[in-house]
Design a protein around this motif. Structure first.
Motif, PDB file in Angstrom:
ATOM      1  N   GLU A 554     -15.339 111.624  38.765  1.00 27.19           N
ATOM      2  CA  GLU A 554     -13.964 111.167  38.956  1.00 27.19           C
ATOM      3  C   GLU A 554     -13.905 109.884  39.781  1.00 27.19           C
ATOM      4  O   GLU A 554     -13.342 109.847  40.879  1.00 27.19           O
ATOM      5  N   LEU A 555     -14.478 108.830  39.232  1.00 27.50           N
ATOM      6  CA  LEU A 555     -14.354 107.490  39.799  1.00 27.50           C
ATOM      7  C   LEU A 555     -13.639 106.636  38.757  1.00 27.50           C
ATOM      8  O   LEU A 555     -14.139 106.465  37.642  1.00 27.50           O
ATOM      9  N   ASN A 556     -12.471 106.116  39.097  1.00 24.06           N
ATOM     10  CA  ASN A 556     -11.659 105.353  38.158  1.00 24.06           C
ATOM     11  C   ASN A 556     -11.993 103.869  38.286  1.00 24.06           C
ATOM     12  O   ASN A 556     -11.537 103.192  39.208  1.00 24.06           O
ATOM     13  N   LEU A 557     -12.765 103.364  37.335  1.00 21.44           N
ATOM     14  CA  LEU A 557     -13.224 101.976  37.411  1.00 21.44           C
ATOM     15  C   LEU A 557     -12.146 100.993  37.003  1.00 21.44           C
ATOM     16  O   LEU A 557     -12.168  99.829  37.420  1.00 21.44           O
ATOM     17  N   LEU A 558     -11.179 101.443  36.200  1.00 24.04           N
ATOM     18  CA  LEU A 558     -10.086 100.545  35.825  1.00 24.04           C
ATOM     19  C   LEU A 558      -9.195 100.270  37.036  1.00 24.04           C
ATOM     20  O   LEU A 558      -8.760  99.130  37.240  1.00 24.04           O
ATOM     21  N   ASP A 559      -8.916 101.294  37.844  1.00 24.77           N
ATOM     22  CA  ASP A 559      -8.164 101.072  39.083  1.00 24.77           C
ATOM     23  C   ASP A 559      -8.866 100.030  39.947  1.00 24.77           C
ATOM     24  O   ASP A 559      -8.223  99.146  40.532  1.00 24.77           O
ATOM     25  N   TYR A 560     -10.176 100.144  40.031  1.00 32.85           N
ATOM     26  CA  TYR A 560     -10.949  99.223  40.868  1.00 32.85           C
ATOM     27  C   TYR A 560     -10.867  97.799  40.319  1.00 32.85           C
ATOM     28  O   TYR A 560     -10.564  96.838  41.041  1.00 32.85           O
ATOM     29  N   ALA A 561     -11.099  97.653  39.012  1.00 35.83           N
ATOM     30  CA  ALA A 561     -11.119  96.315  38.412  1.00 35.83           C
ATOM     31  C   ALA A 561      -9.748  95.648  38.499  1.00 35.83           C
ATOM     32  O   ALA A 561      -9.644  94.443  38.773  1.00 35.83           O
ATOM     33  N   ARG A 562      -8.689  96.404  38.278  1.00 34.16           N
ATOM     34  CA  ARG A 562      -7.345  95.828  38.372  1.00 34.16           C
ATOM     35  C   ARG A 562      -7.021  95.401  39.797  1.00 34.16           C
ATOM     36  O   ARG A 562      -6.359  94.377  40.020  1.00 34.16           O
ATOM     37  N   GLU A 563      -7.497  96.172  40.796  1.00 37.39           N
ATOM     38  CA  GLU A 563      -7.277  95.783  42.177  1.00 37.39           C
ATOM     39  C   GLU A 563      -8.055  94.518  42.517  1.00 37.39           C
ATOM     40  O   GLU A 563      -7.541  93.629  43.215  1.00 37.39           O
ATOM     41  N   ILE A 564      -9.274  94.390  42.008  1.00 36.75           N
ATOM     42  CA  ILE A 564     -10.044  93.163  42.240  1.00 36.75           C
ATOM     43  C   ILE A 564      -9.328  91.962  41.623  1.00 36.75           C
ATOM     44  O   ILE A 564      -9.243  90.890  42.235  1.00 36.75           O
ATOM     45  N   GLU A 565      -8.802  92.146  40.419  1.00 34.63           N
ATOM     46  CA  GLU A 565      -8.072  91.047  39.768  1.00 34.63           C
ATOM     47  C   GLU A 565      -6.847  90.661  40.593  1.00 34.63           C
ATOM     48  O   GLU A 565      -6.562  89.468  40.794  1.00 34.63           O
ATOM     49  N   ARG A 566      -6.118  91.651  41.103  1.00 35.60           N
ATOM     50  CA  ARG A 566      -4.951  91.362  41.939  1.00 35.60           C
ATOM     51  C   ARG A 566      -5.343  90.620  43.208  1.00 35.60           C
ATOM     52  O   ARG A 566      -4.687  89.650  43.625  1.00 35.60           O
ATOM     53  N   LEU A 567      -6.437  91.061  43.842  1.00 37.69           N
ATOM     54  CA  LEU A 567      -6.898  90.427  45.076  1.00 37.69           C
ATOM     55  C   LEU A 567      -7.370  88.995  44.828  1.00 37.69           C
ATOM     56  O   LEU A 567      -7.154  88.106  45.661  1.00 37.69           O
ATOM     57  N   ALA A 568      -8.012  88.766  43.697  1.00 39.04           N
ATOM     58  CA  ALA A 568      -8.457  87.413  43.353  1.00 39.04           C
ATOM     59  C   ALA A 568      -7.272  86.478  43.144  1.00 39.04           C
ATOM     60  O   ALA A 568      -7.277  85.321  43.605  1.00 39.04           O
ATOM     61  N   GLN A 569      -6.241  86.969  42.479  1.00 39.13           N
ATOM     62  CA  GLN A 569      -5.045  86.163  42.275  1.00 39.13           C
ATOM     63  C   GLN A 569      -4.372  85.847  43.609  1.00 39.13           C
ATOM     64  O   GLN A 569      -3.907  84.719  43.832  1.00 39.13           O
ATOM     65  N   ALA A 570      -4.334  86.834  44.501  1.00 36.11           N
ATOM     66  CA  ALA A 570      -3.721  86.625  45.812  1.00 36.11           C
ATOM     67  C   ALA A 570      -4.504  85.587  46.620  1.00 36.11           C
ATOM     68  O   ALA A 570      -3.912  84.736  47.302  1.00 36.11           O
ATOM     69  N   LEU A 571      -5.835  85.634  46.543  1.00 35.78           N
ATOM     70  CA  LEU A 571      -6.661  84.661  47.263  1.00 35.78           C
ATOM     71  C   LEU A 571      -6.402  83.258  46.739  1.00 35.78           C
ATOM     72  O   LEU A 571      -6.281  82.299  47.522  1.00 35.78           O
ATOM     73  N   ALA A 572      -6.321  83.121  45.418  1.00 38.59           N
ATOM     74  CA  ALA A 572      -6.078  81.810  44.823  1.00 38.59           C
ATOM     75  C   ALA A 572      -4.718  81.249  45.238  1.00 38.59           C
ATOM     76  O   ALA A 572      -4.574  80.042  45.500  1.00 38.59           O
ATOM     77  N   GLN A 573      -3.706  82.108  45.314  1.00 36.86           N
ATOM     78  CA  GLN A 573      -2.382  81.660  45.741  1.00 36.86           C
ATOM     79  C   GLN A 573      -2.360  81.300  47.215  1.00 36.86           C
ATOM     80  O   GLN A 573      -1.693  80.348  47.638  1.00 36.86           O
ATOM     81  N   GLU A 574      -3.120  82.060  48.015  1.00 40.81           N
ATOM     82  CA  GLU A 574      -3.168  81.818  49.459  1.00 40.81           C
ATOM     83  C   GLU A 574      -3.894  80.528  49.789  1.00 40.81           C
ATOM     84  O   GLU A 574      -3.555  79.846  50.762  1.00 40.81           O
ATOM     85  N   HIS A 575      -4.902  80.190  48.971  1.00 42.23           N
ATOM     86  CA  HIS A 575      -5.708  78.986  49.211  1.00 42.23           C
ATOM     87  C   HIS A 575      -5.705  78.130  47.943  1.00 42.23           C
ATOM     88  O   HIS A 575      -6.676  78.129  47.172  1.00 42.23           O
ATOM     89  N   PRO A 576      -4.618  77.393  47.704  1.00 40.96           N
ATOM     90  CA  PRO A 576      -4.499  76.627  46.449  1.00 40.96           C
ATOM     91  C   PRO A 576      -5.571  75.557  46.270  1.00 40.96           C
ATOM     92  O   PRO A 576      -5.844  75.149  45.131  1.00 40.96           O
TER      93      PRO A 576
END
Length: 688
Positions: A554-576
């Protein structure tokens, strides 16, 4: 002076399993009035598992664990190891003691005094409290800073708030240098080792660290023994090693500290080079009160009834410290319940056992909960049940000195862990109040929430999940914290690449790392009925049970990958200005690969291979060389921040490079993340 509540105790017999299985759960002993918890989703075995943790027994266990101070490497610490080993064996676990020989300091003598403009000698002691007989023990280690060198210095004192880089920037603006001076800072805002690391880098001659009442003393509420907060003579002990150094035994980085293993010289181990001593706010007050010079900024003002000033050189202090450094034996305890279907897939649960003094909260409440978990599984075994996967209960030693016991064990079993471990579930300070919280990597979010919804909290009328959600009235969903460091999950996440979770039931807790973190404090403030201990044990046990028993890991890899994608987008917005194109592409590709993976059904023919992909996914997020300028962290997504220590920082390698405006390291760190995400995506596609 409060007295212990008189509670009517009752016990639930295991013969009530049929009733429990019908969808109603009665809390275990220690609750004055039995209340019902709706748990229709529990299986009969799960209901039986949750019926076992017992508050009266938890109270007895905590009393046994806190009978004497048990600093790592002492005879009293060894006695607790034997106690835990024997209790695990009684519960049916294969129980073993694992020894390591590690380099540990203890204080021989300490003297801190103000020499000008007036004289004052700091007491550096925690007095006996009539309401807490345990506070009189001569076995309590004196108040000291672990890893401080022996030294003798005398110099002017400068007040530097929390001792973070931003605070020294303020001093720079004021034209105040700390070079050759003794810096006085307060606890808070970061791991204490950061304070030492930054002061040393700034050229300070010594460091004094005090607990300000604004942070955990009388400004917060009543102080011990009348309340849970830090009293004027209460001192926070602790480790001052930098988290940017290799974890574990400082003389055997990357190797288990066994007899015959090559060791570094202490001078090569990266230990602090300036003397350090913690103070109570009673001892800090005369020094702070004497300081002149610039008035401290508003943000630097604590709770003492004085005008906080920076210092002008007129206030001087002397520090004379003598430490005893030597090799000392420590003892981990490992209890194993072998899986009868998948013995080479491991569910690991861990908690450290050593304490600076008694450690009723930190860590003995966690050890108490873990032993209730062991007893719960032991009762299931009596019915003929065996776990599908192997369950290991781990009691670590010398965590307080810097995650030493757990790190040495991970180093010794690194290859085996990377191959077999499904997850590591950590509980350190299990109980200091009634507010549940958890931190975890995203792959564990779904299973953890499911378990928390089915586990009653200490009231027996709501779930741990609802307890957690109620702490934020605006939240429709709980939010898991991010994993940094400061507890034993760190080597499992950073060195072995294993999915980790950490949880606790928290509250007003001002006696951290002091003599007063005692059984008396717990029964007065932390958990008077000991039902919070049993609630934590139930949640821990049920999570381990479901992870062990499900055919699909019971390890949900899609939850993990979607969170990484969200965090990457946030980093890019924070540091244009950051060139994040490759990072965003890699994160998007990983999310696509994870969605395809999770959409595909497991079959009898593919289940074993797909489970292997699930349990090894976390390892693909490590970079083998470590993050730039770091020896402690390899995880490219979650790591402790350089200037937070305990607190997690997402994409820490990139952020630290951005903070230093180091173009080469920005590229290096970004490349590390991209490579890890591509490797993880390829693994989900079944590519090598």
């Amino acid at each position: 002076m409060l007295h212990r509540p008189v509670t009517r105790l009752f016990t639930i017999a295991l013969g009530c399993v049929a009733l429990l299985g019908s969808g109603r759960f009665f809390p275990a002993a220690g609750v004055a009035t039995p209340t019902r918890f709706p748990a229709a989703s529990l299986s009969p075995l799960e209901s039986q598992l949750l019926s076992v943790p017992d508050s009266a027994r938890a109270r007895q266990t905590l009393r046994a664990l806190t009978a004497k101070p048990h600093l790592a490497g002492t005879p009293e610490d060894y006695a607790t190891a034997l106690y835990v080993r024997d209790e695990l064996a009684k519960a049916g676990f294969q129980s073993e003691l694992v020894e390591y020989d590690v380099y540990l300091p203890r204080p021989k003598s300490r003297r801190v005094e103000m020499t000008a403009p007036t004289k004052y000698r700091c007491r550096l002691t925690e007095p006996t409290l009539p309401d807490d007989p345990d506070s009189a023990s001569p076995l309590a280690v004196p108040t000291f800073a672990a890893w401080s060198p022996s030294a003798k210095v005398e110099a002017p004192v400068v007040y530097a708030n929390y001792g973070l880089p931003r605070d020294y920037a303020v001093l720079d603006q004021l034209g105040v240098s700390v070079r050759g001076k003794i810096v006085l800072v307060r606890y808070g805002e970061c791991y204490r080792g950061v304070k030492a690391q930054v002061a040393q880098a700034r050229g300070a001659a010594g460091l004094l660290v005090y607990s300000d009442p604004k942070d955990d003393g009388y400004v917060q509420g009543k102080t011990y023994p009348d309340g849970p907060w830090r009293t004027d003579n209460c001192v926070q002990r602790g480790s001052y090693r930098a988290f940017t150094q290799s974890p574990g035994d400082p003389l055997t980085p990357g190797r288990p500290s066994k007899k015959g293993v090559p060791r570094l010289s202490p001078k090569a181990a990266g230990l602090p080079q300036i003397p350090i001593q913690p103070l109570s706010y009673r001892d800090a007050l005369p020094i702070l009160e004497s300081l002149q010079g610039p008035v401290a900024p508003k943000e630097w003002i604590g709770g003492l009834p004085i005008e906080y000033r920076i210092g002008d050189g007129a206030t001087r202090a002397r520090m004379v410290l003598e430490m005893d450094y030597r090799q000392r034996t420590i003892w981990n305890v490992i209890g194993t319940l072998p899986g009868h279907v998948l013995p080479d897939e491991w569910i690991l649960l861990g908690n450290h056992r050593d304490a600076w003094v008694y450690g009723a909260v930190d860590p003995s409440s966690g050890t108490t909960a873990m032993l209730e978990v062991a007893r719960a599984f032991g009762e299931l075994r009596k019915t003929g049940w065996q776990p599908q996967r192997t369950i290991k209960l781990c009691s670590w030693d010398a965590e307080e000195y810097g995650l030493i016991g757990s790190t040495e064990w991970v180093e010794e079993h690194l290859g085996e862990l990377r191959e077999k471990a499904v997850c590591y579930l950590n509980v350190d300070s299990a109980v200091s109040g009634d507010n549940f919280r958890a931190s975890a990597v995203p792959s564990l979010w779904e299973i953890a929430k499911s378990v928390l919804r089915d586990t009653p909290d200490s009231s027996g009328t709501r779930s741990l999940y609802d307890n957690w959600r109620a702490q934020d009235k605006n939240a429709t969903e709980v939010r898991f914290g991010k994993l940094g460091s400061g507890s034993d999950y760190a080597p499992f996440l950073q060195l072995a690449g294993i999915a980790c979770l950490d949880m606790a039931s928290t509250g007003s807790y001002g006696v951290y790392h002091s003599t007063y973190d005692s059984f008396r404090w717990m029964e007065k403030f932390g958990d008077p009925l000991f039902t919070r201990h049993t609630a934590m044990a139930r949640g821990w046990a049920l999570l381990a049970f479901r992870l062990s028993e499900s055919a699909r890991i019971e390890l949900n890899l899609l939850d993990y990958a979607r969170e990484i994608e969200r965090l990457a987008q946030a980093l890019a917005q924070e540091h244009p200005k950051l060139d994040a194109a490759a990072l965003l592409d890699a994160a998007r590709d990983l999310a696509t690969a994870a969605e395809a993976f999770e959409t595909e059904a497991d079959t009898k023919a593919t289940l074993a291979a797909r489970n292997r992909q699930r349990r090894q996914f976390e390892g693909f997020l490590l970079t083998p060389d470590g993050l730039p300028k770091r020896l402690d962290a390899r995880h490219v997504i979650y790591a402790p921040g350089v200037f937070t220590g305990y607190g997690a920082e997402v994409f820490s390698g990139i952020r630290y490079a951005l903070e230093r405006d180091d173009a080469e390291d920005i590229v290096h760190a970004t490349t590390q993340v991209v490579a890890a995400l591509k490797q993880a995506a390829q693994a989900l596609h079944g590519e090598k």
